[in-house]
Write an enzyme that holds these catalytic residues in place. Structure first.
Site, PDB file in Angstrom:
ATOM      1  N   HIS A 169     -47.810  43.947 -32.248  1.00  0.00           N
ATOM      2  CA  HIS A 169     -48.416  44.749 -33.303  1.00  0.00           C
ATOM      3  C   HIS A 169     -49.071  45.990 -32.676  1.00  0.00           C
ATOM      4  O   HIS A 169     -49.705  45.876 -31.625  1.00  0.00           O
ATOM      5  CB  HIS A 169     -49.497  43.932 -34.022  1.00  0.00           C
ATOM      6  CG  HIS A 169     -50.255  44.711 -35.046  1.00  0.00           C
ATOM      7  ND1 HIS A 169     -49.753  44.966 -36.306  1.00  0.00           N
ATOM      8  CD2 HIS A 169     -51.489  45.297 -35.008  1.00  0.00           C
ATOM      9  CE1 HIS A 169     -50.642  45.675 -36.990  1.00  0.00           C
ATOM     10  NE2 HIS A 169     -51.707  45.892 -36.220  1.00  0.00           N
TER      11      HIS A 169
ATOM     12  N   GLY B 154     -13.003  58.023 -22.624  1.00  0.00           N
ATOM     13  CA  GLY B 154     -12.311  57.846 -23.891  1.00  0.00           C
ATOM     14  C   GLY B 154     -12.966  58.568 -25.057  1.00  0.00           C
ATOM     15  O   GLY B 154     -13.806  59.446 -24.900  1.00  0.00           O
TER      16      GLY B 154
ATOM     17  N   ALA C  13     -19.009  53.762 -41.584  1.00  0.00           N
ATOM     18  CA  ALA C  13     -20.005  54.294 -40.658  1.00  0.00           C
ATOM     19  C   ALA C  13     -19.753  55.763 -40.325  1.00  0.00           C
ATOM     20  O   ALA C  13     -20.681  56.585 -40.350  1.00  0.00           O
ATOM     21  CB  ALA C  13     -20.025  53.459 -39.381  1.00  0.00           C
TER      22      ALA C  13
ATOM     23  N   GLY D 297       0.476  56.778 -19.843  1.00  0.00           N
ATOM     24  CA  GLY D 297       1.087  55.569 -19.293  1.00  0.00           C
ATOM     25  C   GLY D 297       2.015  54.883 -20.278  1.00  0.00           C
ATOM     26  O   GLY D 297       1.719  54.806 -21.475  1.00  0.00           O
TER      27      GLY D 297
ATOM     28  N   ASP E 281     -10.012  48.764 -29.582  1.00  0.00           N
ATOM     29  CA  ASP E 281      -9.550  49.140 -30.914  1.00  0.00           C
ATOM     30  C   ASP E 281      -8.065  48.873 -31.160  1.00  0.00           C
ATOM     31  O   ASP E 281      -7.608  49.049 -32.296  1.00  0.00           O
ATOM     32  CB  ASP E 281      -9.832  50.627 -31.170  1.00  0.00           C
ATOM     33  CG  ASP E 281     -11.314  50.903 -31.394  1.00  0.00           C
ATOM     34  OD1 ASP E 281     -12.102  49.938 -31.403  1.00  0.00           O
ATOM     35  OD2 ASP E 281     -11.682  52.085 -31.542  1.00  0.00           O
TER      36      ASP E 281
ATOM     37  N   GLU F  56     -16.037  57.196 -52.360  1.00  0.00           N
ATOM     38  CA  GLU F  56     -15.696  55.878 -51.823  1.00  0.00           C
ATOM     39  C   GLU F  56     -14.844  55.128 -52.846  1.00  0.00           C
ATOM     40  O   GLU F  56     -15.225  55.003 -54.011  1.00  0.00           O
ATOM     41  CB  GLU F  56     -16.965  55.075 -51.508  1.00  0.00           C
ATOM     42  CG  GLU F  56     -16.753  53.616 -51.170  1.00  0.00           C
ATOM     43  CD  GLU F  56     -15.787  53.381 -50.016  1.00  0.00           C
ATOM     44  OE1 GLU F  56     -14.795  52.643 -50.194  1.00  0.00           O
ATOM     45  OE2 GLU F  56     -16.025  53.964 -48.930  1.00  0.00           O
TER      46      GLU F  56
END
Length: 470
Positions: free
Chosen positions: A449, A40, A182, A114, A310, A202
């Site tokens: 750490h 995809g 994004a 399809g 989606d 934006e």
């Protein structure tokens, strides 16, 4: 005679192919239908190849700043054609990997477009003709495509969608990016690192508007410092496309309209689900603005017809689609009599989001504002990377980790991060939320750490007045 299956998956993106594999693992006779490329959009034209591009930009960025590390890398340059070729090679390798997985799991692959003709019946058309497939269950996983500007549709020459932006014939000299989600921010970051002059427009009052407000403010400051022009609360009124560039009329937040010249424009204003012309209307499938309405398991309300990814309500992310694929495949197996699977409905509050710009962004759960809106009394922690030894050693001390807790119960409501490698670290908080952790477990967890992940621990400590290193 129509080919009969237990399950047909329409679409082979990260939702579809994962659903097919899980169904095959559960013993279902499974087919997948794909009109273009196995894997995809995500694998071939989205998540994976864009990360290959961004990796090249990251290496280039570090080369240009080698002196800060005591190194010399003079006269470095970028070959955009080679960068794109590497990205396409990565996509090809993974496409071949999905092809292998289909064979390994004995999943029948039908290449073609399809269309649902009746419950349990799918007609597939390719250049070889038309065939009819039937199944007890069908999953619609046809994904989505980029949304066009109505007054300036993408032409692949001067006006681009993400797909065009991934295979540029030339490096833009002056790039306009419309939209700061994004996709828009990742391409703005990539082209800026590669040497383009970049402007981001934006419409809302801050960049990456789905993120926590503190993350948005930090990112805008960082992008501006890197040389990008960021216009929030602004809109593109018109685009005039010419042979050598684009004139854009931009209305800024003060109401003034200015005109600028750009070599290229990337339109990143959202997506449109691919639910037209696949037969949904004839079957009576309920959609809202093209989005198929489903329950937590992917049921559409039409017996035997399911939907994931989606084409269903957001967030529109590959990992959400893959998770849905597994859940839906298991729910179908259970309906077909498998008593060993116990699927759980999708919990959207535990889905992480990652943006691979420079610096990276990652988050899960409620923002501070959303937690307050939901009625929570909250405790908020924040720890900057400048207090983290590993971040300083890496030369990546710009960033922070922010955590939001319910003050009464200690429940982790949300986590928000910006800086180096945060897309790798966020999973720690995702696991914590999935396990319904409180501050007590996180405070008592030993973080290794030196790692940047120690900032996660310190942010939790900060929320409860116990910060050590700041």
């Amino acid at each position: 005679m129509a080919e009969q299956y237990d399950l047909i998956v329409l679409g082979s993106g990260p939702g579809g192919y994962v659903a097919a594999i899980r169904a095959a693992q559960l013993g279902l006779k499974t087919a997948i239908v794909e009109r273009e490329n196995l894997g995809g959009i995500c694998l071939n034209w989205g998540c994976i190849p864009t990360k290959a591009l961004l990796r090249s930009a990251e290496v280039f960025h570090q080369m240009k700043h080698a002196k800060a590390y005591g190194l010399a890398a003079d006269n470095v340059s970028a070959d955009i054609a080679a960068v794109v070729a590497r990205s396409r090679g990565v996509a090809k390798q993974l496409n071949q990997g999905v092809t292998h997985l289909m064979k390994k799991n004995k999943i029948a692959v039908h290449m073609g477009a399809g269309v649902l003709k009746a419950p349990g019946t799918l007609e597939v058309t390719s250049d070889k003709g038309t065939e009819t497939l039937t199944a007890k269950h069908i999953i619609v996983a046809t994904g989505a495509r980029a949304r066009d500007l109505p007054f300036a549709p993408a032409d692949g020459n001067r006006v681009w969608t993400y797909r065009h932006a991934m295979t540029p014939k030339e490096l833009p000299s002056n790039l306009l990016v419309i939209g700061s989600g994004a996709i828009g921010i990742e391409f703005a970051s990539f082209y800026n690192d590669m040497g383009s002059k970049v402007t981001v427009v934006e419409a809302l009052d801050r960049v990456v508007p789905v993120e926590d407000a503190d993350v948005s403010a930090f990112l805008e400051k960082s992008l501006t410092k890197q040389g990008l022009t960021v216009l929030t609360g602004a809109g593109v009124e018109a685009l005039t496309v010419g042979a050598t560039g684009v004139k854009a009329k931009i209305k800024t937040k003060d109401g003034k309209v200015t005109e600028g010249d750009y070599s290229h424009v990337i339109v990143a204003i959202g997506i449109v689900p691919n639910t037209e012309a696949i037969g949904l209307e004839a079957l009576g499938v309920k959609t809202e603005r093209g989005i198929i309405q489903v329950d937590g398991y992917g049921r559409t309300g039409i017996p035997g017809l399911w939907a994931i990814g989606d084409v269903t309500p957001g967030p529109w992310l590959a990992h959400k689609a893959s998770h849905e694929g597994v859940t839906t495949a298991e729910a179908i197996a259970a309906e077909l009599g498998n008593k060993d699977v116990h699927p759980h409905p999708l919990d959207r509050s535990n889905i992480p989001g990652c943006t691979y710009c420079h610096p990276q962004i990652a988050s899960v759960g409620l923002t501070e504002a959303k937690a307050k809106e939901a009625g929570h009394e909250i405790k908020v922690g924040n720890f900057p990377f400048i207090g983290n030894g590993k971040a300083i050693a890496l030369g990546e001390s710009d960033g922070f980790v922010k955590t939001v807790f319910d003050a009464k119960t200690g429940e982790l409501l949300g986590a928000h991060m910006v800086g180096a490698e945060v897309t790798e670290m966020i999973q720690g908080f995702v696991i914590g939320k999935t396990l319904e952790t409180t501050e007590a477990e996180l405070i008592n967890t030993v973080f290794p750490h030196p790692t940047i992940s120690e900032s996660m621990h310190e942010s939790v400590l900060s929320a409860f007045g116990r910060t050590i290193h700041m």
